[in-house]
Scaffold this motif. Structure first.
Motif, PDB file in Angstrom:
ATOM      1  N   VAL A   1       0.835  -1.197   0.000  1.00 27.02           N
ATOM      2  CA  VAL A   1       0.000   0.000   0.000  1.00 27.02           C
ATOM      3  C   VAL A   1       0.872   1.249   0.000  1.00 27.02           C
ATOM      4  O   VAL A   1       2.012   1.229   0.451  1.00 27.02           O
ATOM      5  CB  VAL A   1      -0.958   0.039   1.220  1.00 27.02           C
ATOM      6  N   ASP A   2       0.309   2.289  -0.520  1.00 28.19           N
ATOM      7  CA  ASP A   2       0.996   3.568  -0.522  1.00 28.19           C
ATOM      8  C   ASP A   2       0.511   4.361   0.672  1.00 28.19           C
ATOM      9  O   ASP A   2      -0.685   4.554   0.837  1.00 28.19           O
ATOM     10  CB  ASP A   2       0.687   4.343  -1.803  1.00 28.19           C
ATOM     11  N   ILE A   3       1.457   4.763   1.502  1.00 24.61           N
ATOM     12  CA  ILE A   3       1.073   5.527   2.680  1.00 24.61           C
ATOM     13  C   ILE A   3       1.657   6.927   2.591  1.00 24.61           C
ATOM     14  O   ILE A   3       2.849   7.094   2.358  1.00 24.61           O
ATOM     15  CB  ILE A   3       1.574   4.821   3.962  1.00 24.61           C
ATOM     16  N   HIS A   4       0.799   7.896   2.749  1.00 25.23           N
ATOM     17  CA  HIS A   4       1.265   9.281   2.720  1.00 25.23           C
ATOM     18  C   HIS A   4       1.341   9.788   4.152  1.00 25.23           C
ATOM     19  O   HIS A   4       0.314   9.915   4.807  1.00 25.23           O
ATOM     20  CB  HIS A   4       0.320  10.155   1.899  1.00 25.23           C
ATOM     21  N   VAL A   5       2.540   9.983   4.618  1.00 33.28           N
ATOM     22  CA  VAL A   5       2.724  10.482   5.979  1.00 33.28           C
ATOM     23  C   VAL A   5       3.159  11.947   5.890  1.00 33.28           C
ATOM     24  O   VAL A   5       4.120  12.270   5.195  1.00 33.28           O
ATOM     25  CB  VAL A   5       3.776   9.656   6.747  1.00 33.28           C
TER      26      VAL A   5
ATOM     27  N   TRP B   1       3.585   3.354  14.964  1.00 36.04           N
ATOM     28  CA  TRP B   1       2.743   3.046  13.804  1.00 36.04           C
ATOM     29  C   TRP B   1       3.556   3.200  12.518  1.00 36.04           C
ATOM     30  O   TRP B   1       3.509   2.344  11.637  1.00 36.04           O
ATOM     31  CB  TRP B   1       1.524   3.982  13.780  1.00 36.04           C
ATOM     32  N   VAL B   2       4.280   4.299  12.431  1.00 34.02           N
ATOM     33  CA  VAL B   2       5.057   4.572  11.221  1.00 34.02           C
ATOM     34  C   VAL B   2       6.088   3.466  10.999  1.00 34.02           C
ATOM     35  O   VAL B   2       6.276   2.979   9.889  1.00 34.02           O
ATOM     36  CB  VAL B   2       5.745   5.956  11.312  1.00 34.02           C
ATOM     37  N   HIS B   3       6.730   3.026  12.093  1.00 30.32           N
ATOM     38  CA  HIS B   3       7.742   1.979  11.962  1.00 30.32           C
ATOM     39  C   HIS B   3       7.126   0.649  11.564  1.00 30.32           C
ATOM     40  O   HIS B   3       7.708  -0.101  10.784  1.00 30.32           O
ATOM     41  CB  HIS B   3       8.527   1.834  13.266  1.00 30.32           C
ATOM     42  N   ALA B   4       5.928   0.347  12.102  1.00 28.64           N
ATOM     43  CA  ALA B   4       5.287  -0.932  11.787  1.00 28.64           C
ATOM     44  C   ALA B   4       4.857  -0.975  10.328  1.00 28.64           C
ATOM     45  O   ALA B   4       4.815  -2.040   9.710  1.00 28.64           O
ATOM     46  CB  ALA B   4       4.086  -1.163  12.694  1.00 28.64           C
ATOM     47  N   ALA B   5       4.550   0.184   9.761  1.00 25.81           N
ATOM     48  CA  ALA B   5       4.028   0.223   8.393  1.00 25.81           C
ATOM     49  C   ALA B   5       5.118   0.055   7.350  1.00 25.81           C
ATOM     50  O   ALA B   5       4.851  -0.321   6.217  1.00 25.81           O
ATOM     51  CB  ALA B   5       3.295   1.544   8.165  1.00 25.81           C
ATOM     52  N   ARG B   6       6.365   0.271   7.740  1.00 23.11           N
ATOM     53  CA  ARG B   6       7.401   0.403   6.718  1.00 23.11           C
ATOM     54  C   ARG B   6       7.700  -0.859   5.926  1.00 23.11           C
ATOM     55  O   ARG B   6       8.122  -0.775   4.778  1.00 23.11           O
ATOM     56  CB  ARG B   6       8.689   0.979   7.299  1.00 23.11           C
TER      57      ARG B   6
ATOM     58  N   VAL C   1       6.296   4.350   1.434  1.00 23.01           N
ATOM     59  CA  VAL C   1       6.016   5.505   2.282  1.00 23.01           C
ATOM     60  C   VAL C   1       6.375   6.806   1.560  1.00 23.01           C
ATOM     61  O   VAL C   1       7.492   6.959   1.071  1.00 23.01           O
ATOM     62  CB  VAL C   1       6.786   5.407   3.620  1.00 23.01           C
ATOM     63  N   HIS C   2       5.406   7.680   1.481  1.00 19.06           N
ATOM     64  CA  HIS C   2       5.637   8.997   0.895  1.00 19.06           C
ATOM     65  C   HIS C   2       5.688   9.995   2.045  1.00 19.06           C
ATOM     66  O   HIS C   2       4.700  10.164   2.750  1.00 19.06           O
ATOM     67  CB  HIS C   2       4.486   9.403  -0.023  1.00 19.06           C
TER      68      HIS C   2
ATOM     69  N   THR D   1      10.604   2.545  -0.371  1.00 20.50           N
ATOM     70  CA  THR D   1      10.206   1.176  -0.066  1.00 20.50           C
ATOM     71  C   THR D   1      11.354   0.604   0.742  1.00 20.50           C
ATOM     72  O   THR D   1      12.493   0.626   0.305  1.00 20.50           O
ATOM     73  CB  THR D   1      10.023   0.371  -1.368  1.00 20.50           C
ATOM     74  N   PHE D   2      11.053   0.127   1.948  1.00 23.58           N
ATOM     75  CA  PHE D   2      12.125  -0.345   2.820  1.00 23.58           C
ATOM     76  C   PHE D   2      12.433  -1.819   2.595  1.00 23.58           C
ATOM     77  O   PHE D   2      13.564  -2.249   2.702  1.00 23.58           O
ATOM     78  CB  PHE D   2      11.774  -0.071   4.284  1.00 23.58           C
TER      79      PHE D   2
END
Ligand SMILES: [Zn+2]
Length: 375
Positions: free
Chosen positions: A225-229, A248-253, A258-259, A277-278
């Motif tokens: 998924v594309d996440i815009h932070v 939350w940000v770390h779990a999503a990576r 991540v944008h 993309t990590f």
């Protein structure tokens, strides 16, 4: 000296330096007295022996009286701050903010900072700390997710759902928009209304899921998924305006592209980072192929698996295959850094992982370790 005006007159005969020195001494003395009074408040409070209406008795508001009791309790726990108060090193305003900011681990550091920081800046720091979304708040928001369905008298299935934006809401919204948009009408025909197309999306989704679960298909990787932070100028991360805890940000990576954008107070984009993309899709596929199913003990979900960092990146964990395991979306939410469970061991062994609960102390310790590694 009983008269204020007489006192002023007497002081007018003093030279300025003496006045300054004397005043500084008096203020320090007053702070020491204040700290001693707080210690007395602490013991009386502990004995439950405060006057019936302590706020009125002290001539302060109820809020302030409670605040004083909190500060007194904090000062007993925090030896550095307590000693600074007793030495008269901090003004009442500095002391109040420092007591709010410090805990037993940051006691020495916050006390030193408070001595050389203005009360206004300390208040700002305390406010920022209060506004920072905590992992617990985010967990509570996730607990509130719900979907209810019922049948109406005339034989319709009806429903209502709620999803926090940061825990799936944004994904569901993006998915419905995308698929509904693709349902183009045949040439010359009118578009179906959006709500009808959205109903069709839901139906298609259920048919697809049912078909996939019935087959003996191989494990699959969930869509990236594309996440815009958005990062605000005071460093807070938000998604669709929802403040996000660091966890939350770390779990999503691991599963997202991540944008990152930096926005000002009006939401205008000031700077934008390239999408990151990590963990590559290739690596995520390799993890899912290796694991074959969700690695949470007893869970056999094989479809749309996500990749989980055993040792979260916020704790200093790497994006290596030895630190990654496949889990289903549901169990991913129960694992660290967001959840309360940790899967650990060697993911390369089929039975190499053990599940256990993580303690608050360990969480704090690991987070500190992670910070040291990241620096
Ligand atoms: Zn699972």
């Amino acid at each position: 000296m009983s008269n204020f005006r007489d006192l002023c007159d007497e002081l007018r005969c003093w030279d300025t330096d003496r006045l300054r020195d004397q005043r500084e001494g008096e203020l320090r003395e007053a702070r020491c007295h204040e700290a001693r009074a707080l210690a007395m408040l602490r013991v009386l409070d502990e004995r439950d022996a405060l006057a019936k209406d302590p706020a009125a008795r002290d001539g302060v508001t109820e809020t302030n009286a409670k605040h004083q009791r909190d500060i007194a309790r904090k000062l007993e726990q925090l030896s550095h701050l307590g000693n600074a108060a007793l030495n008269g090193d901090l003004s009442p305003e500095q002391l109040a903010s420092a007591a709010e900011l410090a805990d037993e681990h940051s006691d020495a550091e916050i006390t030193a900072t408070a001595k050389r920081t203005s009360p206004l800046d300390l208040q700002k720091m305390a406010r920022a700390e209060r506004a920072k979304p905590r992992r617990e708040d985010s967990v509570a928001r996730r607990v509130r997710r719900s979907l209810r369905k019922w049948q109406s008298a005339d034989g319709f299935l009806c429903g209502r759902f709620e999803l926090p934006m940061e825990h799936g809401g944004a994904i569901v919204e993006g998915f419905f928009d995308l698929v509904a948009e693709r349902m183009t009408p045949a040439t010359g025909e009118a578009w179906e209304p959006l709500e009808r197309r959205q109903a069709d999306v839901l139906l298609a989704l259920c048919e697809m899921e049912a078909g996939a679960e019935n087959s003996e298909s191989e494990a699959t990787v969930g869509a990236r998924v594309d996440i815009h932070v958005d990062i605000t100028l005071n460093g807070e991360a938000t998604m669709c305006g929802v403040p996000l805890p660091d966890e939350w940000v770390h779990a999503a990576r691991a599963n997202a592209r991540v944008h990152l954008r930096v926005v000002d107070d009006n939401g205008n984009v000031i700077a934008e980072d390239r999408a990151r993309t990590f963990v590559s899709h290739k690596r995520r596929r390799a993890i899912v192929r290796r694991d074959g199913r969700c690695r949470w003990p007893g869970c056999n979900r094989r479809l749309r698996l996500q990749v989980h960092h055993l040792h979260p990146s916020s704790w200093g964990g790497a994006d290596d295959t030895s630190n990654l395991a496949a889990v289903c979306a549901y169990h991913h939410g129960l694992l660290v850094p967001h959840g309360d469970h940790v899967l650990e061991g060697n993911p390369n062994q089929p039975d190499g992982l053990v599940l256990r609960l993580v303690t608050a102390e360990e969480r704090r310790q690991r987070r500190l370790e992670g910070m040291t590694v990241a620096v």
